[in-house]
Design a protein around this motif. Structure first.
Motif, mmCIF file in Angstrom:
data_model
loop_
_atom_site.group_PDB
_atom_site.id
_atom_site.type_symbol
_atom_site.label_atom_id
_atom_site.label_comp_id
_atom_site.label_asym_id
_atom_site.label_seq_id
_atom_site.Cartn_x
_atom_site.Cartn_y
_atom_site.Cartn_z
ATOM 1 N N ARG A 141 0.862 -1.179 0.000
ATOM 2 C CA ARG A 141 0.000 0.000 0.000
ATOM 3 C C ARG A 141 0.898 1.229 0.000
ATOM 4 O O ARG A 141 1.838 1.320 0.789
ATOM 5 N N VAL A 142 0.632 2.188 -0.886
ATOM 6 C CA VAL A 142 1.482 3.373 -1.015
ATOM 7 C C VAL A 142 0.691 4.621 -0.653
ATOM 8 O O VAL A 142 -0.370 4.880 -1.218
ATOM 9 N N SER A 143 1.231 5.368 0.308
ATOM 10 C CA SER A 143 0.678 6.675 0.664
ATOM 11 C C SER A 143 1.629 7.741 0.150
ATOM 12 O O SER A 143 2.829 7.689 0.437
ATOM 13 N N VAL A 144 1.108 8.675 -0.614
ATOM 14 C CA VAL A 144 1.899 9.806 -1.091
ATOM 15 C C VAL A 144 1.598 10.981 -0.180
ATOM 16 O O VAL A 144 0.436 11.293 0.095
ATOM 17 N N VAL A 145 2.663 11.624 0.301
ATOM 18 C CA VAL A 145 2.526 12.770 1.196
ATOM 19 C C VAL A 145 3.159 13.977 0.516
ATOM 20 O O VAL A 145 4.357 13.974 0.218
ATOM 21 N N SER A 146 2.342 14.976 0.237
ATOM 22 C CA SER A 146 2.796 16.205 -0.401
ATOM 23 C C SER A 146 1.731 17.263 -0.121
ATOM 24 O O SER A 146 1.034 17.154 0.885
ATOM 25 N N THR A 147 1.591 18.253 -1.012
ATOM 26 C CA THR A 147 0.556 19.253 -0.753
ATOM 27 C C THR A 147 -0.096 19.775 -2.024
ATOM 28 O O THR A 147 0.559 19.943 -3.049
ATOM 29 N N LEU A 148 -1.391 19.996 -1.897
ATOM 30 C CA LEU A 148 -2.202 20.666 -2.917
ATOM 31 C C LEU A 148 -2.521 22.090 -2.477
ATOM 32 O O LEU A 148 -3.124 22.847 -3.215
ATOM 33 N N ARG A 149 -2.138 22.434 -1.261
ATOM 34 C CA ARG A 149 -2.584 23.690 -0.653
ATOM 35 C C ARG A 149 -1.662 24.862 -0.928
ATOM 36 O O ARG A 149 -1.673 25.843 -0.187
ATOM 37 N N THR A 150 -0.869 24.743 -1.969
ATOM 38 C CA THR A 150 -0.008 25.846 -2.389
ATOM 39 C C THR A 150 -0.311 26.139 -3.852
ATOM 40 O O THR A 150 -0.917 25.338 -4.542
ATOM 41 N N THR A 151 0.122 27.287 -4.327
ATOM 42 C CA THR A 151 -0.018 27.630 -5.733
ATOM 43 C C THR A 151 1.366 27.878 -6.285
ATOM 44 O O THR A 151 2.031 28.806 -5.855
ATOM 45 N N PRO A 152 1.842 27.035 -7.194
ATOM 46 C CA PRO A 152 1.187 25.834 -7.714
ATOM 47 C C PRO A 152 1.258 24.696 -6.684
ATOM 48 O O PRO A 152 2.036 24.752 -5.737
ATOM 49 N N ALA A 153 0.459 23.673 -6.916
ATOM 50 C CA ALA A 153 0.477 22.496 -6.051
ATOM 51 C C ALA A 153 1.816 21.783 -6.209
ATOM 52 O O ALA A 153 2.427 21.814 -7.274
ATOM 53 N N PHE A 154 2.282 21.125 -5.149
ATOM 54 C CA PHE A 154 3.555 20.408 -5.199
ATOM 55 C C PHE A 154 3.391 18.941 -5.562
ATOM 56 O O PHE A 154 4.378 18.230 -5.667
ATOM 57 N N VAL A 155 2.169 18.465 -5.719
ATOM 58 C CA VAL A 155 1.957 17.059 -6.058
ATOM 59 C C VAL A 155 1.291 16.987 -7.428
ATOM 60 O O VAL A 155 0.354 17.729 -7.711
ATOM 61 N N SER A 156 1.798 16.102 -8.271
ATOM 62 C CA SER A 156 1.182 15.936 -9.588
ATOM 63 C C SER A 156 -0.118 15.146 -9.436
ATOM 64 O O SER A 156 -0.244 14.288 -8.565
ATOM 65 N N ASP A 157 -1.068 15.446 -10.297
ATOM 66 C CA ASP A 157 -2.343 14.722 -10.267
ATOM 67 C C ASP A 157 -2.129 13.241 -10.526
ATOM 68 O O ASP A 157 -2.779 12.399 -9.903
ATOM 69 N N ASP A 158 -1.206 12.902 -11.431
ATOM 70 C CA ASP A 158 -0.943 11.494 -11.736
ATOM 71 C C ASP A 158 -0.436 10.740 -10.512
ATOM 72 O O ASP A 158 -0.847 9.611 -10.254
ATOM 73 N N LEU A 159 0.460 11.353 -9.769
ATOM 74 C CA LEU A 159 1.013 10.696 -8.576
ATOM 75 C C LEU A 159 -0.072 10.520 -7.518
ATOM 76 O O LEU A 159 -0.185 9.454 -6.904
ATOM 77 N N ARG A 160 -0.878 11.539 -7.331
ATOM 78 C CA ARG A 160 -1.959 11.476 -6.348
ATOM 79 C C ARG A 160 -2.942 10.358 -6.689
ATOM 80 O O ARG A 160 -3.377 9.607 -5.828
ATOM 81 N N ARG A 161 -3.251 10.237 -7.967
ATOM 82 C CA ARG A 161 -4.180 9.183 -8.399
ATOM 83 C C ARG A 161 -3.562 7.793 -8.308
ATOM 84 O O ARG A 161 -4.263 6.805 -8.081
#
Length: 189
Positions: A141-161
């Motif tokens: 099981r893989v948990s990705v830890v980053s942030t969407l709460r900045t502009t620009p976001a630091f996590v890619s949509d592909d990685l999050r998905r």
């Protein structure tokens, strides 16, 4: 916070140092790496924690790396720093270090997947999607830890998905962030 974990699982942590540093700075926080280890250990059996960062080649002009104190601290505090030496070049008058750090992290993800049930990847780099898929094929099981709460976001949509779970760094601020007084004095990593 226990909903991020299944009790008793073997946990591995991989931190993309440059990416995580940039994301936490944008959020106005610092990670306390000792608290991060304790957080993982209280939710399962921590198997290994690796911190990846490229370092500049040592020359007579750059005998000291500003990363050296952090790398030494991590090494003496149960972390396994992975520090490939990069190549230095000038990019528009700006000194830049080029390294194979993404390849090193991808290999680390696949290697660690052989020994853990849950991998926490602290990065937002979408280049790690194939490595995550490989880990998941091994029932990790893989948990990705980053942030969407900045502009620009630091996590890619592909990685999050691609991840089984996405955890925003902001949600972990009180759990793994350095206390305000420690940031001011520079004490405690």
């Amino acid at each position: 916070m226990s909903y991020y974990f299944n009790g008793g699982e073997r946990i591995g942590i991989i931190v993309d140092g440059a990416n995580t540093h940039s994301a936490t700075r944008a959020l106005g926080m610092d990670v306390d790496y000792k608290r991060l280890l304790a957080f993982a250990a209280e939710h399962g059996r921590l198997i290994r924690a690796e911190y990846y960062t490229a370092v500049a080649p040592v020359t007579s002009e750059t005998e000291f790396s500003s990363l050296r104190p952090l790398i030494d601290w991590l090494h003496y505090n149960c972390w396994h720093p992975i520090t490939p030496v990069g190549r230095e070049y000038m990019d528009g008058g700006r000194r830049t270090i080029k390294s194979s750090i993404s390849v090193e992290i991808a290999v680390g993800i696949c290697r660690m997947a052989r020994n853990v049930d849950h991998l926490m990847l602290f990065s937002g780099n979408g280049d790690f999607c194939p490595a995550i898929a490989e880990a998941q094929r091994s029932a990790v099981r893989v948990s990705v830890v980053s942030t969407l709460r900045t502009t620009p976001a630091f996590v890619s949509d592909d990685l999050r998905r691609a991840a089984d779970q996405y955890v925003d760094l902001e949600e972990l601020r009180d759990v793994i962030g350095r206390p305000v007084e420690a940031r001011r004095t520079g004490t405690d990593r």
